[in-house]
Motif scaffolding. Structure first.
Motif, PDB file in Angstrom:
ATOM      1  N   GLY A 142     -38.370  57.682  19.161  1.00 25.76           N
ATOM      2  CA  GLY A 142     -39.353  56.762  19.734  1.00 25.76           C
ATOM      3  C   GLY A 142     -40.186  57.413  20.818  1.00 25.76           C
ATOM      4  N   LYS A 143     -39.542  58.261  21.636  1.00 31.78           N
ATOM      5  CA  LYS A 143     -40.262  58.945  22.709  1.00 31.78           C
ATOM      6  C   LYS A 143     -41.335  59.886  22.152  1.00 31.78           C
ATOM      7  N   GLN A 144     -41.040  60.542  21.046  1.00 32.96           N
ATOM      8  CA  GLN A 144     -42.020  61.463  20.457  1.00 32.96           C
ATOM      9  C   GLN A 144     -43.228  60.694  19.909  1.00 32.96           C
ATOM     10  N   HIS A 145     -42.958  59.533  19.332  1.00 35.39           N
ATOM     11  CA  HIS A 145     -44.063  58.694  18.851  1.00 35.39           C
ATOM     12  C   HIS A 145     -44.957  58.256  20.011  1.00 35.39           C
ATOM     13  N   LEU A 146     -44.321  57.784  21.069  1.00 31.75           N
ATOM     14  CA  LEU A 146     -45.094  57.320  22.225  1.00 31.75           C
ATOM     15  C   LEU A 146     -45.845  58.468  22.888  1.00 31.75           C
ATOM     16  N   LYS A 147     -45.221  59.635  22.922  1.00 28.37           N
ATOM     17  CA  LYS A 147     -45.879  60.798  23.526  1.00 28.37           C
ATOM     18  C   LYS A 147     -47.129  61.193  22.734  1.00 28.37           C
ATOM     19  N   ALA A 148     -47.043  61.125  21.411  1.00 26.95           N
ATOM     20  CA  ALA A 148     -48.199  61.454  20.575  1.00 26.95           C
ATOM     21  C   ALA A 148     -49.343  60.461  20.804  1.00 26.95           C
ATOM     22  N   ILE A 149     -49.004  59.179  20.879  1.00 27.72           N
ATOM     23  CA  ILE A 149     -50.027  58.157  21.117  1.00 27.72           C
ATOM     24  C   ILE A 149     -50.666  58.337  22.487  1.00 27.72           C
ATOM     25  N   LEU A 150     -49.839  58.622  23.496  1.00 26.91           N
ATOM     26  CA  LEU A 150     -50.357  58.800  24.859  1.00 26.91           C
ATOM     27  C   LEU A 150     -51.276  60.018  24.934  1.00 26.91           C
ATOM     28  N   ARG A 151     -50.907  61.109  24.282  1.00 28.32           N
ATOM     29  CA  ARG A 151     -51.758  62.301  24.256  1.00 28.32           C
ATOM     30  C   ARG A 151     -53.116  61.978  23.645  1.00 28.32           C
ATOM     31  N   ASN A 152     -53.086  61.276  22.545  1.00 23.39           N
ATOM     32  CA  ASN A 152     -54.321  60.921  21.854  1.00 23.39           C
ATOM     33  C   ASN A 152     -55.206  60.049  22.735  1.00 23.39           C
ATOM     34  N   PHE A 153     -54.585  59.077  23.390  1.00 19.01           N
ATOM     35  CA  PHE A 153     -55.332  58.165  24.259  1.00 19.01           C
ATOM     36  C   PHE A 153     -55.983  58.907  25.422  1.00 19.01           C
ATOM     37  N   VAL A 154     -55.221  59.767  26.086  1.00 20.99           N
ATOM     38  CA  VAL A 154     -55.750  60.525  27.223  1.00 20.99           C
ATOM     39  C   VAL A 154     -56.891  61.429  26.777  1.00 20.99           C
ATOM     40  N   ALA A 155     -56.728  62.084  25.632  1.00 21.92           N
ATOM     41  CA  ALA A 155     -57.791  62.958  25.121  1.00 21.92           C
ATOM     42  C   ALA A 155     -59.054  62.153  24.813  1.00 21.92           C
ATOM     43  N   ASN A 156     -58.894  60.970  24.231  1.00 21.93           N
ATOM     44  CA  ASN A 156     -60.046  60.119  23.931  1.00 21.93           C
ATOM     45  C   ASN A 156     -60.782  59.704  25.205  1.00 21.93           C
ATOM     46  N   VAL A 157     -60.021  59.275  26.199  1.00 18.91           N
ATOM     47  CA  VAL A 157     -60.621  58.811  27.456  1.00 18.91           C
ATOM     48  C   VAL A 157     -61.374  59.946  28.149  1.00 18.91           C
ATOM     49  N   LEU A 158     -60.747  61.112  28.225  1.00 21.77           N
ATOM     50  CA  LEU A 158     -61.393  62.251  28.887  1.00 21.77           C
ATOM     51  C   LEU A 158     -62.651  62.684  28.142  1.00 21.77           C
ATOM     52  N   PHE A 159     -62.576  62.726  26.818  1.00 22.33           N
ATOM     53  CA  PHE A 159     -63.749  63.113  26.034  1.00 22.33           C
ATOM     54  C   PHE A 159     -64.890  62.138  26.266  1.00 22.33           C
ATOM     55  N   LEU A 160     -64.593  60.848  26.228  1.00 19.39           N
ATOM     56  CA  LEU A 160     -65.642  59.850  26.417  1.00 19.39           C
ATOM     57  C   LEU A 160     -66.256  59.938  27.813  1.00 19.39           C
ATOM     58  N   PHE A 161     -65.418  60.091  28.827  1.00 14.84           N
ATOM     59  CA  PHE A 161     -65.956  60.126  30.190  1.00 14.84           C
ATOM     60  C   PHE A 161     -66.840  61.355  30.400  1.00 14.84           C
ATOM     61  N   VAL A 162     -66.413  62.500  29.887  1.00 16.48           N
ATOM     62  CA  VAL A 162     -67.202  63.724  30.045  1.00 16.48           C
ATOM     63  C   VAL A 162     -68.517  63.624  29.271  1.00 16.48           C
ATOM     64  N   THR A 163     -68.454  63.168  28.022  1.00 14.32           N
ATOM     65  CA  THR A 163     -69.674  63.065  27.219  1.00 14.32           C
ATOM     66  C   THR A 163     -70.614  61.985  27.753  1.00 14.32           C
ATOM     67  N   LEU A 164     -70.056  60.913  28.292  1.00 10.96           N
ATOM     68  CA  LEU A 164     -70.898  59.891  28.913  1.00 10.96           C
ATOM     69  C   LEU A 164     -71.642  60.454  30.118  1.00 10.96           C
ATOM     70  N   THR A 165     -70.936  61.212  30.926  1.00 11.59           N
ATOM     71  CA  THR A 165     -71.568  61.817  32.098  1.00 11.59           C
ATOM     72  C   THR A 165     -72.714  62.733  31.687  1.00 11.59           C
ATOM     73  N   ALA A 166     -72.445  63.596  30.706  1.00 14.65           N
ATOM     74  CA  ALA A 166     -73.480  64.519  30.240  1.00 14.65           C
ATOM     75  C   ALA A 166     -74.618  63.765  29.554  1.00 14.65           C
ATOM     76  N   GLY A 167     -74.263  62.803  28.703  1.00 13.52           N
ATOM     77  CA  GLY A 167     -75.287  62.074  27.957  1.00 13.52           C
ATOM     78  C   GLY A 167     -76.208  61.266  28.848  1.00 13.52           C
ATOM     79  N   ILE A 168     -75.640  60.581  29.820  1.00  8.81           N
ATOM     80  CA  ILE A 168     -76.451  59.769  30.735  1.00  8.81           C
ATOM     81  C   ILE A 168     -77.419  60.651  31.521  1.00  8.81           C
ATOM     82  N   LEU A 169     -76.927  61.806  31.980  1.00  9.27           N
ATOM     83  CA  LEU A 169     -77.786  62.709  32.738  1.00  9.27           C
ATOM     84  C   LEU A 169     -78.910  63.280  31.878  1.00  9.27           C
ATOM     85  N   VAL A 170     -78.566  63.713  30.665  1.00 14.17           N
ATOM     86  CA  VAL A 170     -79.566  64.319  29.787  1.00 14.17           C
ATOM     87  C   VAL A 170     -80.611  63.299  29.350  1.00 14.17           C
ATOM     88  N   ILE A 171     -80.148  62.142  28.875  1.00 16.05           N
ATOM     89  CA  ILE A 171     -81.076  61.124  28.390  1.00 16.05           C
ATOM     90  C   ILE A 171     -81.919  60.572  29.539  1.00 16.05           C
TER      91      ILE A 171
END
Length: 231
Positions: A142-171
């Motif tokens: 169960g811990k490995q399943h939760l760890k995989a989901i948490l990794r995915n979630f953190v990666a998604n959040v970081l990607f969105l925040f970084v791309t939003l920052t860049a996109g807002i500035l560029v546009i």
């Protein structure tokens, strides 16, 4: 602005877990982009960007070891960057949509690489879970399943925040500086992008007998729009 960016990143990152967890199709661009646009006050922009992004990779499903770009993340990033950039939509809505789409689509390659890294990481977690299963250790599994989901979630959040920052500035910085001829070119691109993407979709489904029907339907809609505008 920061609060809105953080909220979009967290909620978007959570919804994008649907790609690997629930798979109830809420993460498809044609669903998640309009949902993002609706939450930010512009459903139509979300519908347009969602349709563009959905058609762009409709011929690139995740089969075997191939990992396509994460069209869910990039759809959220484009819609949110466009709507949070502060550029007025009233005068150049179509041109701004085309500019945002063309500017941010290259970032999709980075999302694909991130997904590939997550898959490799999950393979290691899977090995641990298999060993735990052999030992009857359900807690570790169960811990490995939760760890995989948490990794995915953190990666998604970081990607969105970084791309939003860049996109807002560029546009927000570049679009108001574009000369008139560039605006005209973007107006044309707004029309050409769906034409090219529809051709991609038709080639994917390989329904050759549908080509005359689609072309006729497109022409009929075009004539109807011109008649409505004439009145």
């Amino acid at each position: 602005m920061i609060i809105e960016m953080a909220a979009v990143s967290i909620i978007g990152g959570f919804l994008c877990l649907d790609r690997s967890c629930l798979q109830i199709m809420i993460s498809r661009p044609v669903v998640i982009a309009p949902l993002t646009g609706f939450c930010l006050g512009d459903l139509m922009t979300g519908l347009v960007i969602g349709a563009f992004t959905e058609l762009l990779w409709i011929d690139r499903p995740q089969i075997g070891i191939y990992i396509p770009p994460n069209d869910s993340l990039i759809s959220i990033a484009i819609v949110s960057s466009l709507l949070l950039s502060g550029v007025p939509l009233a005068e150049h809505r179509h041109e701004l949509a085309a500019f945002s789409f063309l500017t941010m689509i290259p970032l999709a390659n980075a999302s694909g690489r991130i997904d590939a890294a997550l898959v490799r990481g999950n393979e290691r977690l899977s090995e641990i879970a298999i060993k735990a299963a052999a030992d009857g250790d359900t807690l570790t599994i169960g811990k490995q399943h939760l760890k995989a989901i948490l990794r995915n979630f953190v990666a998604n959040v970081l990607f969105l925040f970084v791309t939003l920052t860049a996109g807002i500035l560029v546009i927000g910085y570049l679009f108001p500086m574009l000369p008139d001829f560039a605006i005209e070119a973007l107006r044309l691109m707004y029309v050409l992008i769906p034409v090219v993407l529809i051709a991609v979709a038709m080639n994917t489904v390989k329904l050759n007998n549908m080509i005359p029907f689609v072309c006729g339907f497109f022409l009929a809609v075009l004539i109807l729009v011109e008649l409505i505008r004439g009145h």
